[in-house]
Write an enzyme that holds these catalytic residues in place. Structure first.
Site, PDB file in Angstrom:
ATOM      1  N   ASP A  55     -13.883   1.065  12.757  1.00  0.00           N
ATOM      2  CA  ASP A  55     -12.792   1.139  11.802  1.00  0.00           C
ATOM      3  C   ASP A  55     -13.333   0.389  10.589  1.00  0.00           C
ATOM      4  O   ASP A  55     -13.933  -0.674  10.735  1.00  0.00           O
ATOM      5  CB  ASP A  55     -11.558   0.419  12.366  1.00  0.00           C
ATOM      6  CG  ASP A  55     -10.344   0.602  11.463  1.00  0.00           C
ATOM      7  OD1 ASP A  55      -9.422   1.308  11.878  1.00  0.00           O
ATOM      8  OD2 ASP A  55     -10.349   0.041  10.343  1.00  0.00           O
ATOM      9  N   GLN A  69      -4.695  -7.633 -12.334  1.00  0.00           N
ATOM     10  CA  GLN A  69      -3.899  -7.064 -11.241  1.00  0.00           C
ATOM     11  C   GLN A  69      -3.542  -5.608 -11.531  1.00  0.00           C
ATOM     12  O   GLN A  69      -3.101  -4.891 -10.645  1.00  0.00           O
ATOM     13  CB  GLN A  69      -2.617  -7.889 -11.046  1.00  0.00           C
ATOM     14  CG  GLN A  69      -2.914  -9.292 -10.574  1.00  0.00           C
ATOM     15  CD  GLN A  69      -1.691 -10.142 -10.318  1.00  0.00           C
ATOM     16  OE1 GLN A  69      -0.571  -9.645 -10.336  1.00  0.00           O
ATOM     17  NE2 GLN A  69      -1.897 -11.418 -10.096  1.00  0.00           N
ATOM     18  N   CYS A  70      -3.693  -5.211 -12.790  1.00  0.00           N
ATOM     19  CA  CYS A  70      -3.420  -3.804 -13.133  1.00  0.00           C
ATOM     20  C   CYS A  70      -4.617  -2.969 -12.700  1.00  0.00           C
ATOM     21  O   CYS A  70      -5.752  -3.432 -12.759  1.00  0.00           O
ATOM     22  CB  CYS A  70      -3.252  -3.630 -14.635  1.00  0.00           C
ATOM     23  SG  CYS A  70      -1.864  -4.541 -15.275  1.00  0.00           S
ATOM     24  N   THR A  75     -11.667   5.108   5.270  1.00  0.00           N
ATOM     25  CA  THR A  75     -11.226   5.047   3.870  1.00  0.00           C
ATOM     26  C   THR A  75     -10.817   3.634   3.438  1.00  0.00           C
ATOM     27  O   THR A  75     -10.883   3.313   2.258  1.00  0.00           O
ATOM     28  CB  THR A  75     -10.030   5.991   3.634  1.00  0.00           C
ATOM     29  OG1 THR A  75      -8.976   5.632   4.539  1.00  0.00           O
ATOM     30  CG2 THR A  75     -10.425   7.440   3.833  1.00  0.00           C
ATOM     31  N   ASP A  76     -10.399   2.793   4.399  1.00  0.00           N
ATOM     32  CA  ASP A  76      -9.828   1.499   4.015  1.00  0.00           C
ATOM     33  C   ASP A  76     -10.776   0.649   3.170  1.00  0.00           C
ATOM     34  O   ASP A  76     -10.349   0.008   2.212  1.00  0.00           O
ATOM     35  CB  ASP A  76      -9.388   0.711   5.262  1.00  0.00           C
ATOM     36  CG  ASP A  76      -8.175   1.348   5.937  1.00  0.00           C
ATOM     37  OD1 ASP A  76      -7.486   2.146   5.271  1.00  0.00           O
ATOM     38  OD2 ASP A  76      -7.918   1.053   7.117  1.00  0.00           O
ATOM     39  N   THR A 131     -11.363   7.243  10.337  1.00  0.00           N
ATOM     40  CA  THR A 131     -10.451   8.273  10.851  1.00  0.00           C
ATOM     41  C   THR A 131     -11.140   9.606  11.069  1.00  0.00           C
ATOM     42  O   THR A 131     -10.825  10.329  12.018  1.00  0.00           O
ATOM     43  CB  THR A 131      -9.293   8.486   9.843  1.00  0.00           C
ATOM     44  OG1 THR A 131      -8.617   7.253   9.704  1.00  0.00           O
ATOM     45  CG2 THR A 131      -8.329   9.541  10.306  1.00  0.00           C
TER      46      THR A 131
HETATM   47  N1  ASP Z   1      -8.457   2.593   9.366  1.00  0.00           N
HETATM   48  C1  ASP Z   1      -9.305   3.711   8.993  1.00  0.00           C
HETATM   49  C2  ASP Z   1     -10.619   3.160   8.490  1.00  0.00           C
HETATM   50  O1  ASP Z   1     -10.712   2.766   7.377  1.00  0.00           O
HETATM   51  C3  ASP Z   1      -8.622   4.523   7.956  1.00  0.00           C
HETATM   52  C4  ASP Z   1      -9.382   5.751   7.532  1.00  0.00           C
HETATM   53  O2  ASP Z   1     -10.498   6.034   7.871  1.00  0.00           O
HETATM   54  O3  ASP Z   1      -8.790   6.551   6.783  1.00  0.00           O
HETATM   55  O4  ASP Z   1     -11.559   3.089   9.239  1.00  0.00           O
END
Ligand code: ASP
Length: 334
Positions: free
Chosen positions: A51, A271-272, A83-84, A7
């Protein structure tokens, strides 16, 4: 600074209404503040900004190679990343970079850099500060870390916890390495230091013979045997409840035992998001002692996967998978 995509470097495609990557070479125009930094920054970009849902082991290798090729010339590295899957990349790199004595800081943002309310500027600029933070000719951070929304986290302890808030990452089982406020704080006692005798090097070995499975109430475990039989997986990471509990019926034990008999190691994680696996705490976890499963203790999912990929069949680890897995290799496990 290595730009991989995400992003942070996206803008709206007005034809489709979706976010898509732009050429990051023009970054300086979007953050003129970069000229005032006390460090010099060079930019390297992936040929195609991604992405991060498209980022995987080949890109991790690419990043490790870029760092190794430039290691002597630069004081630190900032990786701009979606971030993903940032926590997966951070975890993988932590294992792939051995004897690291320089900072490798991953960051990104929840809003694109051109957005008026963007969190990208702060993340990127402070990421660069941490990556160039030296004292007495020594890097203060000597590990793979993730900087996001005023917090510096150990990469292999981090996880993405929010798709909405700027405060998107957590490190539920390990203290923050640092906090940026008026000052750039670092919690020195919790920083990782590679063993003295270890010199810097990269290990590009990553196996894909691993599978992750999350249990759920009513699950039919018997699918597992045919899957394990045909797939050639070496390690099954089982994400179970709480401190390590699973169904107590005889079928569950028989099925997991047959998977073990196929030569598959079973790594148990929770899972926690916080706390740790403790076999035997409840009788519903004794099964794991009986079938010889491996405790993933307080590993994050991302770190457990990266550690398995790094260790399965890796000739640099002479011991068995079980022995190597039990070691705390890069501060990933308590
Ligand atoms: N879909 C984006 C990614 O991970 C989300 C992000 O960057 O926040 O590339």
């Amino acid at each position: 600074m290595i730009y991989t995509g995400g992003t942070i470097g996206m803008e709206k495609d007005y034809a489709t209404g979706s976010l898509k990557a732009f050429d990051f070479a023009g970054i300086a125009a979007k953050i003129p503040e970069m000229d005032s930094l006390e460090c010099q920054v060079s930019l390297e970009q992936f040929p195609e900004p991604l992405d991060s849902s498209d980022v995987g082991p080949d890109h991790w290798r690419q990043l490790a190679r870029i760092i190794a090729d430039n290691y002597d010339e630069y004081s630190g590295f900032v990786i701009l990343h979606g971030t993903d899957t940032m926590a997966y990349t951070a975890s993988a790199l932590s294992f792939m970079l051995k004897g690291l004595r320089k900072p490798v800081i991953l960051t990104g943002s929840q809003l694109p850099i051109g957005d008026l309310r963007t969190d990208a500027k702060e993340n990127l600029l402070t990421g660069l500060y941490y990556a160039s933070y030296y004292e007495n000719d020594e890097a203060v951070i000597q590990e793979v870390a993730l900087y996001f929304e005023y917090k510096l986290l150990r990469g292999n302890r981090s996880m993405k916890a929010s798709a909405e808030y700027f405060d998107a990452f957590k490190s539920p089982n390990y203290p923050h390495l640092g906090q940026s406020g008026v000052h750039l704080d670092v919690d020195r006692p919790v920083l990782y230091r590679a063993p003295q005798e270890e010199s810097f090097g990269i290990d590009l070995h990553l196996s894909d013979e691993v599978f992750l499975l999350r249990i759920f109430p009513g699950m039919k475990l018997n699918y597992l045997v045919s899957f394990a039989w045909g797939s050639g997986i070496k390690v099954l990471i089982l994400q179970v409840y709480g401190t390590g509990t699973i169904f107590s019926d005889a079928d569950t034990e028989n099925i997991l035992q047959s998977v073990r008999k196929l030569g598959v190691e079973i790594v148990v994680i929770s899972q926690c998001t916080s706390g740790e696996i403790s076999f035997g705490k409840y009788s519903n976890s004794n099964i794991f002692n009986r079938i010889g499963a491996i405790s993933g203790k307080d590993l994050t999912v991302e770190s457990a996967l990266a550690k398995c990929m790094h260790l399965i069949g890796n000739p640099n680890y002479p011991g068995s998978f079980r022995e190597s897995f039990a070691q705390n290799l890069r501060g990933e496990m308590s």
